[in-house]
Design a protein around this motif. Structure first.
Motif, PDB file in Angstrom:
ATOM      1  N   PRO A   1     -12.356 -14.245  54.171  1.00 25.41           N
ATOM      2  CA  PRO A   1     -13.798 -14.464  53.967  1.00 25.41           C
ATOM      3  C   PRO A   1     -14.651 -13.489  54.768  1.00 25.41           C
ATOM      4  N   VAL A   2     -15.784 -13.138  54.198  1.00 29.29           N
ATOM      5  CA  VAL A   2     -16.752 -12.268  54.880  1.00 29.29           C
ATOM      6  C   VAL A   2     -18.124 -12.930  54.956  1.00 29.29           C
ATOM      7  N   THR A   3     -18.260 -14.106  54.354  1.00 30.73           N
ATOM      8  CA  THR A   3     -19.523 -14.855  54.425  1.00 30.73           C
ATOM      9  C   THR A   3     -19.216 -16.295  54.795  1.00 30.73           C
ATOM     10  N   GLY A   4     -20.216 -16.975  55.360  1.00 25.11           N
ATOM     11  CA  GLY A   4     -20.053 -18.369  55.752  1.00 25.11           C
ATOM     12  C   GLY A   4     -21.160 -18.763  56.705  1.00 25.11           C
ATOM     13  N   PRO A   5     -21.133 -20.022  57.175  1.00 25.07           N
ATOM     14  CA  PRO A   5     -22.219 -20.500  58.043  1.00 25.07           C
ATOM     15  C   PRO A   5     -22.116 -19.943  59.459  1.00 25.07           C
ATOM     16  N   ALA A   6     -23.273 -19.790  60.111  1.00 19.86           N
ATOM     17  CA  ALA A   6     -23.299 -19.398  61.518  1.00 19.86           C
ATOM     18  C   ALA A   6     -22.660 -20.499  62.353  1.00 19.86           C
ATOM     19  N   ALA A   7     -22.122 -20.119  63.495  1.00 18.56           N
ATOM     20  CA  ALA A   7     -21.405 -21.078  64.339  1.00 18.56           C
ATOM     21  C   ALA A   7     -22.346 -22.151  64.875  1.00 18.56           C
ATOM     22  N   VAL A   8     -21.915 -23.416  64.742  1.00 16.55           N
ATOM     23  CA  VAL A   8     -22.627 -24.509  65.390  1.00 16.55           C
ATOM     24  C   VAL A   8     -22.157 -24.565  66.844  1.00 16.55           C
ATOM     25  N   SER A   9     -22.885 -25.252  67.675  1.00 13.96           N
ATOM     26  CA  SER A   9     -22.546 -25.265  69.102  1.00 13.96           C
ATOM     27  C   SER A   9     -22.188 -26.667  69.560  1.00 13.96           C
ATOM     28  N   GLY A  10     -21.570 -26.730  70.756  1.00 13.82           N
ATOM     29  CA  GLY A  10     -21.323 -28.006  71.417  1.00 13.82           C
ATOM     30  C   GLY A  10     -20.274 -28.868  70.768  1.00 13.82           C
ATOM     31  N   ARG A  11     -19.220 -28.301  70.229  1.00 14.04           N
ATOM     32  CA  ARG A  11     -18.178 -29.090  69.571  1.00 14.04           C
ATOM     33  C   ARG A  11     -16.885 -29.095  70.411  1.00 14.04           C
ATOM     34  N   THR A  12     -16.116 -30.163  70.216  1.00 14.82           N
ATOM     35  CA  THR A  12     -14.828 -30.323  70.900  1.00 14.82           C
ATOM     36  C   THR A  12     -13.737 -30.532  69.863  1.00 14.82           C
ATOM     37  N   ILE A  13     -12.668 -29.776  69.994  1.00 11.88           N
ATOM     38  CA  ILE A  13     -11.542 -29.864  69.076  1.00 11.88           C
ATOM     39  C   ILE A  13     -10.300 -30.294  69.856  1.00 11.88           C
ATOM     40  N   VAL A  14      -9.513 -31.191  69.275  1.00 14.64           N
ATOM     41  CA  VAL A  14      -8.228 -31.581  69.853  1.00 14.64           C
ATOM     42  C   VAL A  14      -7.121 -31.076  68.939  1.00 14.64           C
ATOM     43  N   TYR A  15      -6.200 -30.356  69.530  1.00 17.34           N
ATOM     44  CA  TYR A  15      -5.044 -29.816  68.799  1.00 17.34           C
ATOM     45  C   TYR A  15      -3.831 -30.667  69.150  1.00 17.34           C
ATOM     46  N   VAL A  16      -3.352 -31.438  68.177  1.00 16.18           N
ATOM     47  CA  VAL A  16      -2.152 -32.251  68.369  1.00 16.18           C
ATOM     48  C   VAL A  16      -0.957 -31.429  67.905  1.00 16.18           C
ATOM     49  N   ALA A  17      -0.117 -31.065  68.856  1.00 10.96           N
ATOM     50  CA  ALA A  17       1.019 -30.183  68.560  1.00 10.96           C
ATOM     51  C   ALA A  17       2.271 -31.002  68.292  1.00 10.96           C
ATOM     52  N   GLN A  18       2.986 -30.645  67.235  1.00  9.06           N
ATOM     53  CA  GLN A  18       4.275 -31.299  66.965  1.00  9.06           C
ATOM     54  C   GLN A  18       5.176 -31.164  68.187  1.00  9.06           C
ATOM     55  N   THR A  19       5.338 -29.955  68.668  1.00  5.86           N
ATOM     56  CA  THR A  19       5.957 -29.681  69.955  1.00  5.86           C
ATOM     57  C   THR A  19       5.573 -28.266  70.362  1.00  5.86           C
ATOM     58  N   MET A  20       5.196 -28.101  71.603  1.00  6.25           N
ATOM     59  CA  MET A  20       4.814 -26.770  72.071  1.00  6.25           C
ATOM     60  C   MET A  20       6.035 -25.903  72.336  1.00  6.25           C
ATOM     61  N   THR A  21       7.235 -26.446  72.157  1.00  8.64           N
ATOM     62  CA  THR A  21       8.435 -25.608  72.203  1.00  8.64           C
ATOM     63  C   THR A  21       8.635 -24.853  70.903  1.00  8.64           C
ATOM     64  N   ASN A  22       7.912 -25.250  69.854  1.00  5.71           N
ATOM     65  CA  ASN A  22       7.929 -24.513  68.588  1.00  5.71           C
ATOM     66  C   ASN A  22       7.004 -23.310  68.752  1.00  5.71           C
ATOM     67  N   PRO A  23       7.536 -22.094  68.734  1.00 14.40           N
ATOM     68  CA  PRO A  23       6.686 -20.917  68.997  1.00 14.40           C
ATOM     69  C   PRO A  23       5.528 -20.767  68.021  1.00 14.40           C
ATOM     70  N   GLY A  24       5.712 -21.193  66.775  1.00 19.77           N
ATOM     71  CA  GLY A  24       4.620 -21.108  65.822  1.00 19.77           C
ATOM     72  C   GLY A  24       3.474 -22.019  66.198  1.00 19.77           C
ATOM     73  N   VAL A  25       3.803 -23.256  66.541  1.00 19.19           N
ATOM     74  CA  VAL A  25       2.791 -24.220  66.970  1.00 19.19           C
ATOM     75  C   VAL A  25       2.059 -23.699  68.202  1.00 19.19           C
ATOM     76  N   ALA A  26       2.816 -23.164  69.156  1.00 12.88           N
ATOM     77  CA  ALA A  26       2.205 -22.630  70.372  1.00 12.88           C
ATOM     78  C   ALA A  26       1.362 -21.390  70.089  1.00 12.88           C
ATOM     79  N   GLY A  27       1.804 -20.551  69.169  1.00 12.30           N
ATOM     80  CA  GLY A  27       1.053 -19.347  68.831  1.00 12.30           C
ATOM     81  C   GLY A  27      -0.297 -19.662  68.220  1.00 12.30           C
ATOM     82  N   VAL A  28      -0.354 -20.667  67.366  1.00 12.64           N
ATOM     83  CA  VAL A  28      -1.625 -21.076  66.772  1.00 12.64           C
ATOM     84  C   VAL A  28      -2.555 -21.628  67.848  1.00 12.64           C
ATOM     85  N   ALA A  29      -1.993 -22.369  68.791  1.00 11.39           N
ATOM     86  CA  ALA A  29      -2.819 -22.878  69.892  1.00 11.39           C
ATOM     87  C   ALA A  29      -3.476 -21.737  70.651  1.00 11.39           C
ATOM     88  N   GLY A  30      -2.752 -20.637  70.833  1.00 13.91           N
ATOM     89  CA  GLY A  30      -3.339 -19.475  71.498  1.00 13.91           C
ATOM     90  C   GLY A  30      -4.494 -18.890  70.718  1.00 13.91           C
TER      91      GLY A  30
END
Length: 444
Positions: free
Chosen positions: A130-159
């Protein structure tokens, strides 16, 4: 979680299994038929010099293939090389009547595989998201529930999430489910209790946390999945604003095609999976089906090892497989690169060369340790990497669209194959252009 080895495919539903016995003995010809047989053999017999010349040529071509030059060169050159390499496979008959494709070959399938792999190995790609979309809103909190952080893919996305969250000024919390059903359910319960702006389902089946998913939906907390369901995009049941992933059929397909291309259409393959994760199970089933399109590829074993158990079980299984298939095991495909990290000590203890065989490809996720093994030629030859950091940025963008009342972007990253020849020493597949594109969209 009890892990059992997967059953081998029924006839007609997967690659042919390795036969337990050799071919039946050929009866000794006698009389006129015997004389005719010897005459034919004499007519087709090649000189020792011819055989030596071809052997040297084959060694050179195999070396080039192992270095990735064959698979990574131009398509026309690849297709022209197919016939030459097919007759050079270890143990292939050398008589004049044996064609380049030979019994059990797959010339059309192999040609298509060579072309597909050449396309997937390109690194000169431009951002196609994508090259278009809404401007960033502010003041939000996200929780990332990881299947296991020993999975390198899961950990890589967290990064990637952390990086993008800093850009838009959001708070991010990671809760590790530890890889067990109870741990993941507890992590999801904790996430819902925190009442965040959004929750990421990181690499597990939302159906395993149906109660917590329902609670999040009732509380109006949008959910974005990463490898949460089989297909990318929005999902009504389970209720996901969108699911970020490459197309599993494309990842599975190119992994199998790499084996077909690399082996010249003749391979003995071991497939590693985690059947407890529906996404992973579907991926391995698709790999198995694609391998079955080439008659010269045989599925030697289908190993079901849950990812949380891989560190303990994989070395034992590798030792067993080497004992069962000392000569016929030429290639491996795993649904995740981490299996080869755990396999390396067992290969090393058995005196196997890090450069193969077996030649190993990971059908995800392309974490840094996989690239290190590939670049160092240490028991892994290729990976089909997810653009993990880019997907973390995409998750932030998808949440921003949800918070702004916009639909999901619908973006799906294309598949890519990384080898020592095209990675240039990199330790991740990080395609160009997405950071600049998302910053422009967000106004950051």
């Amino acid at each position: 979680m009890t892990a059992t080895r997967g059953s081998l495919p029924a006839p007609g539903h997967g690659p042919a299994l390795a036969p337990g016995h050799g071919p039946a003995p050929v009866p000794t010809p006698a009389g006129p038929a015997h004389r005719a047989h010897r005459a034919t053999a004499r007519q087709g017999h090649r000189s020792a010099a011819d055989r030596a010349h071809q052997a040297a040529s084959c060694r050179a071509q195999r070396a080039a293939a192992r270095r990735g030059r064959l698979v990574g060169s131009a398509v026309l050159g690849l297709l022209a090389a197919t016939a030459a390499l097919a007759g050079c496979r270890s143990g292939a008959p050398q008589g004049p009547d044996v064609t380049a494709t030979g019994p059990g070959g797959c010339p059309a399938v192999q040609a298509a595989a060579l072309a597909a792999v050449a396309r997937a190995e390109r690194t000169d790609t431009a951002w196609d998201g994508p090259v278009t979309g809404p401007a960033a809103v502010s003041g939000r909190t996200i929780v990332y529930v990881a299947q296991t952080m020993t999975n390198p893919g899961v950990a890589g996305v967290a990064g990637g999430l952390r990086e993008a969250a800093r850009v838009v000024g959001w708070q991010l919390r990671v809760i590790d489910g530890g890889g067990s059903p109870a741990g993941i359910q507890a992590a999801m319960s904790e996430a819902v209790d925190l009442r965040p702006s959004g929750i990421v389902i990181g690499g597990f089946d939302p159906g395993s946390t149906a109660q917590q998913v329902a609670a999040a939906e009732a509380a109006g907390i949008p959910l974005v999945g990463w490898h949460a369901v089989a297909a990318p995009g929005p999902s009504r049941r389970p209720p996901l604003f969108t699911n970020v992933t490459t197309r599993v059929e494309n990842v599975a397909g190119i992994s199998a095609q790499w084996v077909i291309a690399h082996s010249g259409g003749r391979a003995g393959v071991v497939l590693f999976t985690d059947a407890s994760v529906p996404f992973a199970k579907r991926k391995s089933d698709l790999i198995k089906a694609k391998l079955a399109t080439c008659a010269g590829v045989r599925l030697l074993a289908y190993e079901n090892i849950p990812i949380p158990d891989a560190g303990n079980r994989t070395p034992r299984e590798i030792a067993s497989l080497l004992s069962r298939f000392p000569d016929t095991w030429t290639h491996s495909v795993a649904i995740n690169d981490l299996y080869f990290a755990d396999a390396a000590p067992a290969f090393r203890a058995a005196g196997r060369s890090g450069a193969g065989p077996p030649f190993n490809i990971g059908a995800g996720d392309g974490d840094p340790s996989a690239f290190q093994r590939i670049n160092g030629r240490q028991y892994q030859s290729a990976t089909v990497p997810e653009p993990l950091t880019q997907q973390g940025w995409q998750i932030v963008d998808e949440f921003n669209r949800a918070f702004s009342g916009r639909p999901a972007s619908g973006y799906v990253a294309p598949t890519h194959v990384s080898t020592a020849a095209n990675s240039a020493g990199a330790t991740t597949w990080d395609p160009p252009g997405y950071r600049e594109a998302y910053r422009r969209i967000w106004g950051r």
